[in-house]
Design a protein around this motif. Structure first.
Motif, mmCIF file in Angstrom:
data_model
loop_
_atom_site.group_PDB
_atom_site.id
_atom_site.type_symbol
_atom_site.label_atom_id
_atom_site.label_comp_id
_atom_site.label_asym_id
_atom_site.label_seq_id
_atom_site.Cartn_x
_atom_site.Cartn_y
_atom_site.Cartn_z
ATOM 1 N N ASN A 1 0.891 -1.031 -0.084
ATOM 2 C CA ASN A 1 -0.113 -0.101 -0.139
ATOM 3 C C ASN A 1 0.966 1.102 -0.003
ATOM 4 O O ASN A 1 1.864 1.490 0.711
ATOM 5 C CB ASN A 1 -0.908 -0.094 1.305
ATOM 6 C CG ASN A 1 -1.907 1.027 1.195
ATOM 7 O OD1 ASN A 1 -1.746 2.186 0.618
ATOM 8 N ND2 ASN A 1 -3.187 0.701 1.614
ATOM 9 N N SER A 2 0.559 2.180 -0.946
ATOM 10 C CA SER A 2 1.323 3.379 -1.072
ATOM 11 C C SER A 2 0.850 4.532 -0.213
ATOM 12 O O SER A 2 1.422 5.851 -0.405
ATOM 13 C CB SER A 2 1.864 3.766 -2.372
ATOM 14 O OG SER A 2 0.542 3.992 -2.824
ATOM 15 N N LEU A 3 -0.455 4.422 0.547
ATOM 16 C CA LEU A 3 -1.168 5.292 1.442
ATOM 17 C C LEU A 3 -0.180 6.098 2.224
ATOM 18 O O LEU A 3 -0.445 7.421 2.251
ATOM 19 C CB LEU A 3 -2.256 4.783 1.921
ATOM 20 C CG LEU A 3 -3.442 5.490 2.318
ATOM 21 C CD1 LEU A 3 -4.082 6.248 0.988
ATOM 22 C CD2 LEU A 3 -4.612 4.782 3.109
ATOM 23 N N TYR A 4 0.798 5.686 2.660
ATOM 24 C CA TYR A 4 1.594 6.201 3.752
ATOM 25 C C TYR A 4 2.989 6.758 3.082
ATOM 26 O O TYR A 4 3.854 6.610 3.795
ATOM 27 C CB TYR A 4 1.840 5.358 5.018
ATOM 28 C CG TYR A 4 0.599 5.150 5.646
ATOM 29 C CD1 TYR A 4 0.160 6.136 6.517
ATOM 30 C CD2 TYR A 4 -0.399 3.907 5.363
ATOM 31 C CE1 TYR A 4 -1.124 6.039 7.133
ATOM 32 C CE2 TYR A 4 -1.388 3.776 6.030
ATOM 33 C CZ TYR A 4 -1.949 4.867 7.173
ATOM 34 O OH TYR A 4 -3.030 4.667 7.613
ATOM 35 N N ASN A 5 2.937 6.828 1.900
ATOM 36 C CA ASN A 5 4.349 7.568 1.550
ATOM 37 C C ASN A 5 4.257 9.040 1.258
ATOM 38 O O ASN A 5 2.930 9.617 1.070
ATOM 39 C CB ASN A 5 4.244 7.173 -0.485
ATOM 40 C CG ASN A 5 4.677 5.565 -0.451
ATOM 41 O OD1 ASN A 5 4.748 4.983 0.270
ATOM 42 N ND2 ASN A 5 4.769 5.335 -1.960
ATOM 43 N N ILE A 6 5.334 9.516 1.723
ATOM 44 C CA ILE A 6 5.373 11.023 1.750
ATOM 45 C C ILE A 6 6.115 11.477 0.497
ATOM 46 O O ILE A 6 7.300 11.255 0.461
ATOM 47 C CB ILE A 6 5.853 11.408 3.090
ATOM 48 C CG1 ILE A 6 5.135 11.119 4.280
ATOM 49 C CG2 ILE A 6 6.218 13.267 3.015
ATOM 50 C CD1 ILE A 6 5.764 11.157 5.784
ATOM 51 N N GLN B 1 6.474 7.594 -9.048
ATOM 52 C CA GLN B 1 7.215 7.423 -7.935
ATOM 53 C C GLN B 1 6.585 7.524 -6.503
ATOM 54 O O GLN B 1 6.819 6.662 -5.790
ATOM 55 C CB GLN B 1 8.294 8.527 -7.884
ATOM 56 C CG GLN B 1 9.218 8.573 -9.237
ATOM 57 C CD GLN B 1 9.952 7.188 -9.233
ATOM 58 O OE1 GLN B 1 10.562 7.004 -8.421
ATOM 59 N NE2 GLN B 1 10.013 6.926 -10.508
ATOM 60 N N ALA B 2 5.640 8.242 -6.592
ATOM 61 C CA ALA B 2 4.734 8.242 -5.110
ATOM 62 C C ALA B 2 3.772 7.236 -4.775
ATOM 63 O O ALA B 2 3.577 6.853 -3.807
ATOM 64 C CB ALA B 2 4.000 9.802 -5.509
ATOM 65 N N LEU B 3 3.495 6.489 -5.969
ATOM 66 C CA LEU B 3 2.502 5.363 -5.935
ATOM 67 C C LEU B 3 3.388 4.028 -5.830
ATOM 68 O O LEU B 3 2.607 3.076 -5.455
ATOM 69 C CB LEU B 3 1.306 5.338 -7.130
ATOM 70 C CG LEU B 3 0.572 6.446 -7.217
ATOM 71 C CD1 LEU B 3 -0.324 6.295 -8.317
ATOM 72 C CD2 LEU B 3 -0.257 6.278 -5.836
ATOM 73 N N PRO C 1 -0.535 12.015 -5.351
ATOM 74 C CA PRO C 1 -0.553 10.701 -5.974
ATOM 75 C C PRO C 1 -2.150 10.173 -6.143
ATOM 76 O O PRO C 1 -2.357 9.129 -6.670
ATOM 77 C CB PRO C 1 -0.019 9.657 -4.862
ATOM 78 C CG PRO C 1 -0.392 10.173 -3.673
ATOM 79 C CD PRO C 1 -0.034 11.894 -3.844
ATOM 80 N N GLY C 2 -3.185 11.173 -5.539
ATOM 81 C CA GLY C 2 -4.566 10.690 -5.770
ATOM 82 C C GLY C 2 -5.123 9.817 -4.688
ATOM 83 O O GLY C 2 -5.975 9.033 -5.042
#
Length: 501
Positions: A103-108, A184-186, A457-458
């Protein structure tokens, strides 16, 4: 202390801390410096009850005469080998990652556009020097017989891949930047392997580059992003001029904080602070019943978009005047208006909103890249048709009480309360509100023109997250909202209603 924190030359002993530009974060920093310098524990509320040097000094004298020494053990380097416990906040994110791996939800995310002669070797060396300095950026997380532990990799070489996309038209160049940054963010991280910092470079021309930095929340937060930018600027400048890094070695590391937190927040200390939150949130409604454009999904998909809106400087000045007249901060005034808006739309009089605090209550943590930010559940009773000033007084009291118990990580509060769980919404609250007064910094370098731009990232963790920023034009509002529930036109209309309130 006042002069350095407020950046005001020779403040008068009767000048109001908040009138000089102070806010709750600076008040926390002042309390930390008092603790460090005088070994006296002053409650944060003292800054609000006695916001002048003269009045605060009197409270300080009374506290010293009462031998009110700090009960908090000092944060010092701790010798350790092998596995280290996670902080409470880290543990929560680790469990979420176990449930939803990839999960990329917690990427800064952060993105810097750069024009001019970039020294790629110096930039690569800069990023690895920062990784060397901060153990958190060399940390991986493993499962040890069902319990999470963190391990610090002694040496880590961070790659800096370069993607070349030259010869594009201006329009195609902008599209490529957005595509590259979003990609990159996702991209997810593997917490068990690391590294949990990813740096990528997009080359658009010989003298035009885009640097994208992605950090997993388990090893960083918004304050960390500011530190990263600040250290990048100083170290890159030194390395491009064949000088060593001028930054001093860090006194403590995040692992020291994690061990210290586990040793301090337990037993009677933990019980007393948890008791406050249990009482404060007892009987709170599990869901904020806002009118939505579409039914709430059975399972959150976290799809999101962003809308921005600016409130004029003239109105912002009036908000500052009202805040000072009521011995409140701008955040308290804005939160009062926001909770009133939510009450009007939901028809509920019991409103719980999440709000973040920096969580760096000790000066030793101010220079560390790590996960310190905490979230407080701000619950306000709007029954009885209070005037706005009466509502502001209620919100002020709630905020001050919350600040006094902010050492308990929100993750621990959720664990202890065991609220009703659903895959459809977040526990305790579904809407976040914050006034962003964390120090901001951008990566700057001589011979380079650098411009920081947002990467979105949406995705969104909450139904809505409202963030306010003071700018030269006024108050900028940035709303991140769940597109599975809301249309953009709805959020824009609510922003207009917020301004009217």
């Amino acid at each position: 202390m006042w002069s350095r924190l407020l950046r005001v030359d020779r403040p008068g002993i009767h000048d109001n801390f908040f009138a000089l530009g102070g806010h709750s974060l600076l008040a926390v920093q002042l309390i930390a410096r008092v603790r460090e310098s005088l070994n006296v524990e002053m409650p944060l509320r003292a800054m609000f009850d006695a916001p002048t040097i003269a009045r605060f000094a009197q409270l300080l004298i009374e506290a010293r005469n009462a031998s009110n020494k700090s009960p908090v053990p000092p944060l010092k380097p701790i010798a350790h080998k092998g596995a280290i416990p996670l902080s409470y906040a880290q543990q929560r994110l680790w469990f979420i990652d176990q449930l939803e791996p990839g999960n990329s939800l917690y990427n800064i995310s952060a993105m810097y556009r750069m024009w001019g002669p970039l020294d790629l070797g110096a930039l690569r060396k800069t990023m690895n020097e920062i990784v060397r300095r901060h153990e958190s950026l060399r940390t991986i997380f493993r499962n040890d017989e069902g319990q999470p532990v963190q391990l610090i990799v002694p040496k880590l070489e961070l790659p800096l891949p370069v993607t070349v996309r030259t010869g594009l038209s201006p329009e195609a160049r902008e599209d490529e930047i957005k595509r590259f940054a979003r990609e990159q963010a996702l991209q997810p991280f593997d917490l068990s392997k690391g590294p949990l910092l990813r740096v990528s470079l997009l080359q658009l021309a010989e003298d035009e580059h885009v640097l994208v930095i992605i950090l997993h929340h388990i090893v960083g937060d918004g304050w960390s992003g500011t530190l990263l930018a600040r250290e990048m600027a100083v170290i890159y400048e030194a390395f491009t001029n064949d000088r060593p890094s001028p930054l001093p070695e860090l006194a403590v590391q995040y692992s020291d904080f994690a061990i210290w937190q586990r040793q301090w927040i337990q037993g009677e200390v933990l019980d007393a602070k948890i008791a406050y939150w249990k009482k404060q949130l007892a009987g709170a409604p599990p869901v904020l019943e806002l009118p939505t454009d579409r039914p709430r999904p059975a399972v959150e998909a976290h799809h999101a978009a962003i809308v921005t809106y600016t409130i004029s400087q003239k109105l912002l000045d009036r908000l500052h005047e009202l805040s000072q007249a009521e011995d409140a901060t701008l955040f308290m005034t804005l939160l009062s208006a926001f909770q009133l808006l939510l009450s009007r739309y939901s028809g509920q009089e019991d409103i719980v909103v999440g709000s973040t605090v920096a969580g760096r209550n000790y000066s030793e943590t101010e220079s560390l890249i790590g996960f310190f930010i905490n979230t407080l559940a701000m619950r306000t009773d709007l029954s009885g048709e209070p005037t706005f000033r009466e509502l502001l007084a209620r919100v002020r009291q709630t905020a001050l009480d919350g600040y006094a118990h902010q050492e308990i990580p929100f993750e621990k509060v959720v664990e202890e309360l065991q609220p009703e769980r659903s895959l459809s919404y977040n526990p305790i609250f579904q809407v976040l509100f914050g006034l962003q007064n964390v120090p901001r910094a951008s990566f700057e370098a001589s011979r380079l023109k650098v411009q920081r731009e947002a990467v979105h990232p949406g995705t969104s963790i909450f139904d809505m997250s409202w963030f306010a920023f003071e700018t030269d034009e006024g108050l900028l509002l940035r709303v991140e909202y769940d597109t599975d529930q809301f249309e953009e036109t709805t959020i824009v209309r609510w922003l207009g209603h917020f301004q009217k309130l």
